[in-house]
Write a protein that holds these residues in place. Sequence first.
Motif, PDB file in Angstrom:
ATOM      1  N   ARG A  71       0.866  -1.187   0.000  1.00  0.00           N
ATOM      2  CA  ARG A  71       0.000   0.000   0.000  1.00  0.00           C
ATOM      3  C   ARG A  71       0.897   1.229   0.000  1.00  0.00           C
ATOM      4  NH1 ARG A  71      -1.287  -1.325   5.750  1.00  0.00           N
ATOM      5  NH2 ARG A  71      -3.397  -1.946   5.187  1.00  0.00           N
ATOM      6  N   GLY A  72       0.290   2.388  -0.195  1.00  0.00           N
ATOM      7  CA  GLY A  72       1.037   3.640  -0.120  1.00  0.00           C
ATOM      8  C   GLY A  72       2.117   3.744  -1.180  1.00  0.00           C
ATOM      9  N   LYS A  73       3.212   4.382  -0.813  1.00  0.00           N
ATOM     10  CA  LYS A  73       4.288   4.653  -1.762  1.00  0.00           C
ATOM     11  C   LYS A  73       5.053   3.406  -2.186  1.00  0.00           C
ATOM     12  CE  LYS A  73       5.045   9.401  -0.152  1.00  0.00           C
ATOM     13  NZ  LYS A  73       6.027  10.359   0.428  1.00  0.00           N
ATOM     14  N   GLU A  74       4.923   2.337  -1.423  1.00  0.00           N
ATOM     15  CA  GLU A  74       5.655   1.118  -1.786  1.00  0.00           C
ATOM     16  C   GLU A  74       5.008   0.387  -2.960  1.00  0.00           C
ATOM     17  OE1 GLU A  74       8.449   0.279  -0.864  1.00  0.00           O
ATOM     18  OE2 GLU A  74       8.811   1.357   1.012  1.00  0.00           O
ATOM     19  N   TRP A  75       3.724   0.642  -3.216  1.00  0.00           N
ATOM     20  CA  TRP A  75       3.062  -0.057  -4.313  1.00  0.00           C
ATOM     21  C   TRP A  75       3.364   0.599  -5.644  1.00  0.00           C
ATOM     22  CZ3 TRP A  75      -0.148   1.192  -8.313  1.00  0.00           C
ATOM     23  CH2 TRP A  75      -0.690   0.111  -9.035  1.00  0.00           C
ATOM     24  N   ASN A  76       3.604  -0.194  -6.651  1.00  0.00           N
ATOM     25  CA  ASN A  76       3.521   0.272  -8.034  1.00  0.00           C
ATOM     26  C   ASN A  76       3.065  -0.909  -8.894  1.00  0.00           C
ATOM     27  OD1 ASN A  76       5.867  -1.253  -8.927  1.00  0.00           O
ATOM     28  ND2 ASN A  76       7.178   0.398  -8.138  1.00  0.00           N
ATOM     29  N   TYR A  77       2.769  -0.633 -10.139  1.00  0.00           N
ATOM     30  CA  TYR A  77       2.180  -1.640 -11.023  1.00  0.00           C
ATOM     31  C   TYR A  77       3.076  -2.868 -11.140  1.00  0.00           C
ATOM     32  CZ  TYR A  77       0.125  -3.696 -15.242  1.00  0.00           C
ATOM     33  OH  TYR A  77      -0.454  -4.555 -16.150  1.00  0.00           O
ATOM     34  N   LEU A  78       4.366  -2.657 -11.311  1.00  0.00           N
ATOM     35  CA  LEU A  78       5.289  -3.773 -11.493  1.00  0.00           C
ATOM     36  C   LEU A  78       5.379  -4.624 -10.242  1.00  0.00           C
ATOM     37  CD1 LEU A  78       7.411  -5.366 -13.038  1.00  0.00           C
ATOM     38  CD2 LEU A  78       9.102  -3.632 -12.371  1.00  0.00           C
ATOM     39  N   ARG A  79       5.583  -4.004  -9.102  1.00  0.00           N
ATOM     40  CA  ARG A  79       5.737  -4.774  -7.864  1.00  0.00           C
ATOM     41  C   ARG A  79       4.461  -5.550  -7.538  1.00  0.00           C
ATOM     42  NH1 ARG A  79       8.406  -0.978  -3.313  1.00  0.00           N
ATOM     43  NH2 ARG A  79       8.800  -2.985  -2.296  1.00  0.00           N
ATOM     44  N   GLY A  80       3.317  -4.934  -7.811  1.00  0.00           N
ATOM     45  CA  GLY A  80       2.065  -5.643  -7.582  1.00  0.00           C
ATOM     46  C   GLY A  80       1.922  -6.856  -8.478  1.00  0.00           C
ATOM     47  N   ALA A  81       2.281  -6.703  -9.756  1.00  0.00           N
ATOM     48  CA  ALA A  81       2.161  -7.824 -10.697  1.00  0.00           C
ATOM     49  C   ALA A  81       3.090  -8.970 -10.329  1.00  0.00           C
ATOM     50  CB  ALA A  81       2.463  -7.338 -12.112  1.00  0.00           C
ATOM     51  N   LEU A  82       4.230  -8.659  -9.757  1.00  0.00           N
ATOM     52  CA  LEU A  82       5.212  -9.698  -9.436  1.00  0.00           C
ATOM     53  C   LEU A  82       4.819 -10.531  -8.217  1.00  0.00           C
ATOM     54  CD1 LEU A  82       8.544  -7.783 -10.129  1.00  0.00           C
ATOM     55  CD2 LEU A  82       7.415  -9.503 -11.561  1.00  0.00           C
ATOM     56  N   THR A  83       3.715 -10.184  -7.555  1.00  0.00           N
ATOM     57  CA  THR A  83       3.217 -11.025  -6.471  1.00  0.00           C
ATOM     58  C   THR A  83       2.241 -12.088  -6.984  1.00  0.00           C
ATOM     59  OG1 THR A  83       1.312  -9.610  -5.949  1.00  0.00           O
ATOM     60  CG2 THR A  83       3.404  -9.085  -4.879  1.00  0.00           C
ATOM     61  N   THR A  84       1.916 -12.058  -8.281  1.00  0.00           N
ATOM     62  CA  THR A  84       1.029 -13.066  -8.840  1.00  0.00           C
ATOM     63  C   THR A  84       1.803 -14.344  -9.134  1.00  0.00           C
ATOM     64  OG1 THR A  84       1.352 -12.279 -11.108  1.00  0.00           O
ATOM     65  CG2 THR A  84      -0.439 -11.290  -9.862  1.00  0.00           C
TER      66      THR A  84
END
Length: 393
Positions: free
Chosen positions: A282-295
């Motif tokens: 959440r917050g500043k730590e999230w971005n599109y790439l980092r979120g996708a890499l958790t899939t």
Amino acid sequence: MDLSAAPIEAHSPPKSKRMNMSSNGGQYRVKDPDFNPGAPPPFGLAEIRAAIPKHCWVKDPWRSMSYVIRDVTAVAALAAVAAYLNNWVVWFLYWVCQGTMFWALFVLGHDCGHGSFSNNPTLNTVVGHFLHSFILVPYNGWRISHRTHHQNHGHVENDESWHPLPERIYNNMGSFTKKVRFTVPFPMLAFPVYLWRRSPGKKGSHFHPESDLFVPREKNAVITSTVCWSAMAALLAGLVCVMGPVQMLKLYFIPYSIFVMWLDCVTYLHHHGHEDKLPWYRGKEWNYLRGALTTLDRDYGWINNVHHDIGTHVIHHLFPQIPHYNLREATKAARPVLDKYYREPQRSGPLPFHLFGDLMRSMRYDHYVDDNGDVLYYQTDPQLFGGSAKKFI
């Protein structure tokens, strides 16, 4: 252990504590103690995109339509054979096979929603409505919410489907609701409820044009899909009157229930249940790439071809415009760039029975995330199942 308050340079927990990423005792194996999955990757989207061959992006509408013809023909043939033979062994096999084929139809409609079916928006819309209405999914309502999921994947609050519950919401749930949410098979029947009411902590409906899911310019699209859904529901009601409720239960509604189980199980396991604890943001730590890499990618054995390689999910989340029939090649090309951020799926036998263990482990351990912090890992409620969770370590 709370990793969420640490700065980027300190996300990686001490080696001695990495075997237990859950503060309440749920243990997950860590293959590489020197790799921190919550750290920002040393590559960007452009590098991944550059590694994928250009022809993987090409959409072939004729090939896409061939899959529609294949699946619709299979659905019709299965129903005809089951009705003709009409014995309980055949009906049981029919329910399993037809429920799986309903799921395959959903995946093709899913591709229409992403625009990976073809470059023709009209074709995508017509085919998407035809396929999704048949299995009682409001095409545009779902398409829009699924777009929100892709745009916010891995974000605790903004993700749309199967996102973690913040602790405050989890604690406000009654004990019965908690048990139902984390006890199989009940979570695997959640999709119709989600269409009507969304997830806990969120308001709105996929059928209502004034829902929080949609912006004003999407109103007509949502109404169109709701009308198509209503027409299919009316047709089913008419068939119940003509053919009788028992026959329709056997022909349609039991396969529909199995389709729902497929959908909920597959979509859940694309974001949960890995043997390593995976981060949410959440917050500043999230971005599109980092979120996708958790899939996660998953292997479904013989079912991979039936449901159009939906298990090849990481590249799909990064680049949903790639047609499903090119996802395997694109994944193979991108893996050297992704390196340890790509988690090789466990190879399946002919049928993916191994995934049941992953599902059960996640249901036992992955209950909520902290209300504070920007890099988060699932926490376990030790009171929910008592000592029974120890059986799954």
